[in-house]
Motif scaffolding. Structure first.
Motif, short mmCIF file in Angstrom:
data_model
loop_
_atom_site.label_atom_id
_atom_site.label_comp_id
_atom_site.label_asym_id
_atom_site.label_seq_id
_atom_site.Cartn_x
_atom_site.Cartn_y
_atom_site.Cartn_z
N LEU A 128 -47.56 14.88 47.42
CA LEU A 128 -48.78 14.52 48.11
C LEU A 128 -49.28 13.20 47.57
O LEU A 128 -49.33 12.99 46.37
CB LEU A 128 -49.85 15.60 47.87
CG LEU A 128 -49.52 17.00 48.40
CD1 LEU A 128 -50.58 17.97 47.97
CD2 LEU A 128 -49.39 16.97 49.90
N CYS A 129 -49.64 12.28 48.46
CA CYS A 129 -50.21 11.03 48.01
C CYS A 129 -51.71 11.21 47.82
O CYS A 129 -52.25 12.29 48.02
CB CYS A 129 -49.92 9.93 49.03
SG CYS A 129 -50.71 10.20 50.62
N ALA A 130 -52.37 10.14 47.44
CA ALA A 130 -53.79 10.25 47.11
C ALA A 130 -54.62 10.71 48.29
O ALA A 130 -55.69 11.28 48.12
CB ALA A 130 -54.29 8.89 46.61
N CYS A 131 -54.09 10.47 49.52
CA CYS A 131 -54.87 10.84 50.69
C CYS A 131 -54.66 12.30 51.07
O CYS A 131 -55.25 12.78 52.02
CB CYS A 131 -54.50 9.94 51.86
SG CYS A 131 -52.74 9.91 52.21
N GLU A 132 -53.81 13.03 50.34
CA GLU A 132 -53.54 14.42 50.65
C GLU A 132 -54.49 15.34 49.89
O GLU A 132 -55.11 14.96 48.90
CB GLU A 132 -52.10 14.77 50.28
CG GLU A 132 -51.07 13.92 50.99
CD GLU A 132 -51.09 14.14 52.49
OE1 GLU A 132 -51.14 15.30 52.92
OE2 GLU A 132 -51.08 13.15 53.22
N LYS A 133 -54.55 16.59 50.33
CA LYS A 133 -55.33 17.59 49.63
C LYS A 133 -54.77 17.76 48.22
O LYS A 133 -53.58 17.94 48.04
CB LYS A 133 -55.25 18.91 50.39
CG LYS A 133 -56.10 20.02 49.78
CD LYS A 133 -55.97 21.30 50.60
CE LYS A 133 -56.51 21.09 52.01
NZ LYS A 133 -56.48 22.34 52.79
N PRO A 134 -55.58 17.68 47.18
CA PRO A 134 -55.06 17.76 45.82
C PRO A 134 -54.46 19.12 45.52
O PRO A 134 -54.89 20.14 46.03
CB PRO A 134 -56.31 17.50 44.96
CG PRO A 134 -57.45 17.91 45.82
CD PRO A 134 -57.05 17.55 47.22
N VAL A 135 -53.42 19.11 44.67
CA VAL A 135 -52.77 20.34 44.25
C VAL A 135 -53.19 20.62 42.81
O VAL A 135 -53.13 19.76 41.95
CB VAL A 135 -51.24 20.20 44.32
CG1 VAL A 135 -50.57 21.47 43.84
CG2 VAL A 135 -50.81 19.88 45.75
N TRP A 181 -42.32 12.37 55.46
CA TRP A 181 -42.54 11.28 54.51
C TRP A 181 -41.78 10.04 54.95
O TRP A 181 -40.77 10.11 55.64
CB TRP A 181 -42.15 11.67 53.09
CG TRP A 181 -40.83 12.36 52.91
CD1 TRP A 181 -40.60 13.70 52.95
CD2 TRP A 181 -39.56 11.75 52.64
NE1 TRP A 181 -39.28 13.97 52.72
CE2 TRP A 181 -38.61 12.80 52.52
CE3 TRP A 181 -39.14 10.44 52.47
CZ2 TRP A 181 -37.26 12.56 52.27
CZ3 TRP A 181 -37.79 10.20 52.21
CH2 TRP A 181 -36.88 11.26 52.11
N THR A 182 -42.32 8.89 54.57
CA THR A 182 -41.75 7.61 54.98
C THR A 182 -40.81 7.07 53.90
O THR A 182 -40.86 7.47 52.73
CB THR A 182 -42.85 6.58 55.25
OG1 THR A 182 -43.56 6.30 54.03
CG2 THR A 182 -43.84 7.10 56.29
N PHE A 183 -39.96 6.12 54.28
CA PHE A 183 -39.02 5.47 53.37
C PHE A 183 -38.70 4.10 53.95
O PHE A 183 -39.00 3.81 55.11
CB PHE A 183 -37.74 6.31 53.24
CG PHE A 183 -36.99 6.46 54.54
CD1 PHE A 183 -35.98 5.58 54.89
CD2 PHE A 183 -37.34 7.46 55.44
CE1 PHE A 183 -35.32 5.69 56.10
CE2 PHE A 183 -36.68 7.59 56.66
CZ PHE A 183 -35.67 6.70 56.99
N ARG A 216 -44.78 4.94 49.69
CA ARG A 216 -44.39 6.12 50.45
C ARG A 216 -45.62 6.89 50.91
O ARG A 216 -46.55 7.13 50.15
CB ARG A 216 -43.49 7.04 49.62
CG ARG A 216 -43.18 8.36 50.30
CD ARG A 216 -42.06 9.10 49.63
NE ARG A 216 -40.78 8.43 49.89
CZ ARG A 216 -39.61 8.92 49.48
NH1 ARG A 216 -39.56 10.04 48.80
NH2 ARG A 216 -38.50 8.26 49.75
N THR A 217 -45.61 7.27 52.17
CA THR A 217 -46.71 8.03 52.76
C THR A 217 -46.22 9.41 53.13
O THR A 217 -45.15 9.56 53.72
CB THR A 217 -47.27 7.32 54.01
OG1 THR A 217 -47.76 6.03 53.65
CG2 THR A 217 -48.41 8.13 54.62
N TYR A 218 -47.00 10.41 52.78
CA TYR A 218 -46.72 11.79 53.18
C TYR A 218 -47.78 12.22 54.18
O TYR A 218 -48.96 11.98 53.97
CB TYR A 218 -46.77 12.72 51.97
CG TYR A 218 -45.77 12.39 50.89
CD1 TYR A 218 -46.11 11.53 49.84
CD2 TYR A 218 -44.50 12.93 50.92
CE1 TYR A 218 -45.19 11.23 48.85
CE2 TYR A 218 -43.58 12.63 49.93
CZ TYR A 218 -43.92 11.79 48.90
OH TYR A 218 -43.01 11.48 47.92
#
Length: 257
Positions: free
Chosen positions: A15-22, A39-41, A67-69
């Protein structure tokens, strides 16, 4: 062409910073699609391994590419819309899925690269044999091994993968092992294997689902079906072409005898 890839409950994605934290404990989520996250590459990496040379293919992100998830756990509306569009593109709707993710980042199940492919090309800088001089494609003497849930999704979650004795060892080695509690999910993935020259877009769709970080973006393995006329070190150039025409190339040196 047989296709497939197994599903493990804990597939690496992150998860990137914009995702719900784990948090530091496992949490539960739910989706209406088999794929939970994309996810991007921006680059391909080829790694030569083993005494019987094989090339492991990885999709990576360069330092310039963040990378964006994006998936069902995304908070941003733009990321959610991108995820919904990918689910629609794959016809991935109507699969009630309650999943566990965490602890820590990179522990979201059913996470895939957000591009599918239409072809793989392999070229050597050295003569392979009389039929394959330097600079010609080796697609007919190389086999691609992977796995994918695409046939399962395309069949409306009915057609299960067959993991029998006919599946090549390389497919089992990298894509056919599951943890005991994941055994029920293995049938969702179909083995993918065949000559590179015979691969279709269906074979190269939804590659790279991970299982808790063991493969770290590996989408498949290339092996040799024949040996060259003489021993030499070959620099192989592998090129993946996505369905939207983007080309990703990587080189690796392989000693062949």
């Amino acid at each position: 062409m047989k296709t497939g890839l197994f599903i493990a409950i804990f597939a690496c994605a992150g998860l990137c910073a914009c995702e719900k934290p784990v948090t530091d404990k496992y949490e539960q989520g739910s989706s209406d699609s088999f794929v939970v996250q994309y996810w991007t590459f921006d680059r391909l990496e080829a790694v030569a391994v083993g005494p019987e040379p094989r090339l492991q293919l990885y999709l990576r992100s360069s330092p310039e590419h963040r990378r964006t998830y994006y998936g069902v756990l995304s908070d941003g509306e733009e990321l959610k819309r991108a995820y919904e569009a990918k689910c629609t593109e794959h016809g991935d709707r109507g699969y009630p899925f309650v999943f566990t993710y965490g602890p820590g980042p990179n522990m979201v199940p059913n996470s895939f690269p957000d591009k599918d492919f239409r072809s793989i090309e392999v070229v050597s800088d050295t003569d392979f044999d009389e039929v394959h001089p330097a600079g010609t494609r080796l697609d007919d003497v190389m086999m691609f091994c992977s796995a994918s849930p695409w046939r399962f999704i395309r069949s409306r979650y009915v057609e299960q993968g067959e993991w029998n004795a006919g599946v090549p060892a390389e497919v089992y080695r990298y894509f056919g092992t599951v943890l005991p509690y994941d055994t029920e999910w293995k049938s969702c993935y179909h083995p993918v294997y065949g000559k590179v020259s015979e691969l279709t877009t269906d074979d190269l769709t939804l590659l790279g689902g991970d299982d808790g970080g063991r493969r770290m973006g590996m989408i498949g393995v290339l092996t040799f079906l024949a040996r060259p006329d003489r021993a030499a070190t070959h620099t192989l150039t592998v090129t993946l072409t996505s369905v939207d025409g983007e080309r990703y190339s990587a080189c690796a040196a392989v000693a062949l005898e």
